[in-house]
Write an enzyme that holds these catalytic residues in place. Structure first.
Site, PDB file in Angstrom:
ATOM      1  N   CYS A   1      39.652  53.227   7.770  1.00 21.33           N
ATOM      2  CA  CYS A   1      38.912  53.718   6.530  1.00 21.33           C
ATOM      3  C   CYS A   1      37.598  52.804   6.709  1.00 21.33           C
ATOM      4  O   CYS A   1      36.854  53.307   5.793  1.00 21.33           O
ATOM      5  CB  CYS A   1      39.665  53.450   5.390  1.00 21.33           C
ATOM      6  SG  CYS A   1      41.252  54.429   5.223  1.00 21.33           S
TER       7      CYS A   1
ATOM      8  N   HIS B   1      35.373  49.831  -2.418  1.00 21.28           N
ATOM      9  CA  HIS B   1      36.358  50.715  -1.699  1.00 21.28           C
ATOM     10  C   HIS B   1      37.357  51.292  -2.560  1.00 21.28           C
ATOM     11  O   HIS B   1      37.376  52.355  -2.395  1.00 21.28           O
ATOM     12  CB  HIS B   1      37.255  49.729  -0.439  1.00 21.28           C
ATOM     13  CG  HIS B   1      38.121  50.387   0.059  1.00 21.28           C
ATOM     14  ND1 HIS B   1      37.579  51.354   0.906  1.00 21.28           N
ATOM     15  CD2 HIS B   1      39.551  50.172   0.323  1.00 21.28           C
ATOM     16  CE1 HIS B   1      38.808  51.575   1.656  1.00 21.28           C
ATOM     17  NE2 HIS B   1      39.724  51.201   1.240  1.00 21.28           N
TER      18      HIS B   1
ATOM     19  N   GLU C   1      39.923  43.520  -4.292  1.00 23.40           N
ATOM     20  CA  GLU C   1      38.679  43.638  -4.162  1.00 23.40           C
ATOM     21  C   GLU C   1      37.828  42.963  -5.466  1.00 23.40           C
ATOM     22  O   GLU C   1      36.823  42.650  -5.133  1.00 23.40           O
ATOM     23  CB  GLU C   1      38.308  45.291  -4.050  1.00 23.40           C
ATOM     24  CG  GLU C   1      36.827  45.444  -3.710  1.00 23.40           C
ATOM     25  CD  GLU C   1      36.613  46.946  -3.224  1.00 23.40           C
ATOM     26  OE1 GLU C   1      35.410  47.227  -2.852  1.00 23.40           O
ATOM     27  OE2 GLU C   1      37.616  47.717  -3.525  1.00 23.40           O
TER      28      GLU C   1
ATOM     29  N   LYS D   1      35.725  57.466  -5.228  1.00 21.78           N
ATOM     30  CA  LYS D   1      36.956  57.791  -4.619  1.00 21.78           C
ATOM     31  C   LYS D   1      37.735  58.376  -5.962  1.00 21.78           C
ATOM     32  O   LYS D   1      38.718  59.343  -5.825  1.00 21.78           O
ATOM     33  CB  LYS D   1      37.884  56.912  -3.856  1.00 21.78           C
ATOM     34  CG  LYS D   1      37.310  56.486  -2.651  1.00 21.78           C
ATOM     35  CD  LYS D   1      38.181  55.538  -1.947  1.00 21.78           C
ATOM     36  CE  LYS D   1      38.102  55.235  -0.561  1.00 21.78           C
ATOM     37  NZ  LYS D   1      36.652  54.178  -0.514  1.00 21.78           N
TER      38      LYS D   1
ATOM     39  N   HIS E   1      40.286  59.905  -1.114  1.00 18.69           N
ATOM     40  CA  HIS E   1      39.899  58.987  -0.092  1.00 18.69           C
ATOM     41  C   HIS E   1      39.654  59.744   1.359  1.00 18.69           C
ATOM     42  O   HIS E   1      40.309  60.546   1.629  1.00 18.69           O
ATOM     43  CB  HIS E   1      41.138  58.004   0.000  1.00 18.69           C
ATOM     44  CG  HIS E   1      40.589  56.868   1.228  1.00 18.69           C
ATOM     45  ND1 HIS E   1      39.444  56.685   1.580  1.00 18.69           N
ATOM     46  CD2 HIS E   1      41.510  55.672   1.344  1.00 18.69           C
ATOM     47  CE1 HIS E   1      39.538  55.513   2.583  1.00 18.69           C
ATOM     48  NE2 HIS E   1      40.876  55.002   2.061  1.00 18.69           N
TER      49      HIS E   1
ATOM     50  N   PHE F   1      43.179  50.134   6.954  1.00 17.59           N
ATOM     51  CA  PHE F   1      44.531  49.710   7.602  1.00 17.59           C
ATOM     52  C   PHE F   1      44.088  48.809   8.896  1.00 17.59           C
ATOM     53  O   PHE F   1      43.184  49.325   9.695  1.00 17.59           O
ATOM     54  CB  PHE F   1      45.493  50.879   8.105  1.00 17.59           C
ATOM     55  CG  PHE F   1      46.122  51.247   6.590  1.00 17.59           C
ATOM     56  CD1 PHE F   1      45.647  50.659   5.563  1.00 17.59           C
ATOM     57  CD2 PHE F   1      46.635  52.546   6.965  1.00 17.59           C
ATOM     58  CE1 PHE F   1      46.414  51.192   4.379  1.00 17.59           C
ATOM     59  CE2 PHE F   1      47.283  53.056   5.592  1.00 17.59           C
ATOM     60  CZ  PHE F   1      47.260  52.571   4.489  1.00 17.59           C
TER      61      PHE F   1
END
Length: 416
Positions: free
Chosen positions: A165, A305, A316, A337, A342, A403
């Site tokens: 991502c 994110h 975060e 998002k 996403h 990831f």
């Protein structure tokens, strides 16, 4: 070394909030949810039956039937976004050195729709291999960059970036670095993804990564919310034209913003979970600020994110407080998002456009669906809850984490 300055002169996108950049921004500003019931396949047996699909999409609106058959959906989105950005930048009227014009394009997964359909056809057949000659060229994640370069005859650096991502933020940082090092003049850079299919939804569902809130699917993407239960899958593409400043000025190009820094790190911690203390996330923002030669206090807006996963949102915000200190409470923070879902490998590019437009228009897009804040998240942070906020944004930072522990942050600044 005398580094070149790099600016953004064109943007384009097709995503769940709009099939053009203007539709996208208008929806962001209004706080529109792009989530709905899945239409791309029958999800009735799946735990999650909703996603953020591109709306009213027909490939034959953009491509003739023969061309469309040679392109996976993710590559179609790439070409559509790239074309809008190319025209927006006025490159069709520019005298370009095509040997110094490149394409760096990202996808976290690539042509998974093609992969699924080809294997399904073989598995359901009589065992005779009848694979399409376009199977491999449609599937591989670098092919979108190739298609874009062929369309515009860009003969400079050309490749794909893959870091889950964080992929398209990596692509933008790579393009930024090539230009400021004097190795190219112009790049089309961004990312695209199209993973709303049986394998994509089933795979992320089995990891417990995506929301299964079928009862309240319109508001299921809820970063920082106490009741969040995972991200909502999105699809689409976004492109930015990055250009050497002197080159842009020489041709009289409009300038949306300047790219001033980028950072990349690894968590080195876990396959899918963030480091609980936000080490990789805090380092990537710190390195991006150092690269931009900016103090933390210079930043006005952080597009996080913010996927709405239980662990990720907490990590975060911890990282933001670690990097920005007391200034963290003066920032506008938001997760777009909450509206787009996403977009996986395309997230960085579509969210960079949100950051750039916040600078360009003086409006910070909201984090929607935020009613009850998670008690582990500092309530003094301005998460731009539910409604856009006007602000003179001079510097915006965009985060993406993937990831594998991949982290990337890019910083945009109002052009002066």
């Amino acid at each position: 070394m005398d580094l070149k300055r790099v600016v953004v002169t064109g943007i384009g996108t097709i995503n769940p909030l709009g099939n053009t950049k203007n539709e996208y921004w208008d929806s962001l500003e209004k706080g529109v949810s792009g989530c709905d019931k899945i239409t791309l396949f029958d999800p009735s047996k799946f735990k999650t039956q909703f996603a953020c699909e591109v709306k009213n999409y027909n490939a034959e609106t953009y491509f003739d039937r023969k061309e469309a058959r040679k392109l996976d959906r993710y590559a179609q989105f790439a070409l559509i976004a790239a074309d809008e950005a190319y025209l927006d930048a006025g490159l069709q009227n520019a005298e370009l050195d095509l040997d110094r014009s490149g394409v760096i394009w990202a996808s976290g997964i690539g042509g998974i729709e093609t992969l699924v359909s080809e294997i399904k056809a073989y598995a359901l057949g009589d065992g005779t291999p009848r694979f399409s000659p376009f199977f491999i060229p449609k599937m591989i994640s670098d092919i979108a960059a190739g298609h874009i370069s062929m369309k515009y005859n860009f003969r400079g650096p050309n490749f794909g970036t893959v870091s889950a991502c964080a992929s398209s933020t990596n692509a933008l940082i790579d393009a930024f670095n090539y230009i400021r090092l004097g190795k190219a003049k112009v790049f089309i850079s961004g990312g695209s993804e199209a993973a709303i299919n049986e394998a994509g939804m089933g795979g992320f569902s089995s990891m417990h990564a995506i929301s299964s809130n079928n009862e309240e699917y319109k508001s299921a993407s809820r970063p920082f919310e106490a009741t969040r239960d995972g991200f909502v899958m999105g699809e689409g593409g976004a492109a930015l034209i990055l250009e050497e400043l002197e080159h842009a000025l020489a041709r009289g190009a409009k300038i949306y913003a300047e790219v001033v820094g980028g950072g990349m790190t690894a968590d080195a911690h876990h396959l899918t979970a963030p480091h609980p203390e936000g080490i990789g996330a805090s380092n990537v923002m710190k390195f991006a600020l150092e690269d931009a030669n900016l103090a933390p206090e210079a930043v006005d807006y952080v597009n996080v994110h913010g996927t709405a996963t239980p662990l990720g949102d907490i990590a975060e915000t911890i990282a933001i407080k670690k990097v920005f200190g007391e200034h963290a409470y003066k920032l506008n923070i938001s997760s777009t998002k909450s509206m787009t879902g996403h977009l996986l490998g395309a997230a960085g590019a579509v969210e960079s456009i949100a950051a750039i437009m916040a600078i360009h228009r003086g409006v910070v897009p909201p984090t929607i669906n935020l009613k009850t804040l998670d008690e582990q998240i500092d309530p003094k942070l301005n998460l731009t809850a539910n409604v856009a906020q006007k602000r003179d944004v001079k510097v915006a930072l965009s985060n993406t984490f993937g990831f594998g522990g991949h982290n990337a942050s890019v910083i945009f600044k109002k052009y002066e």
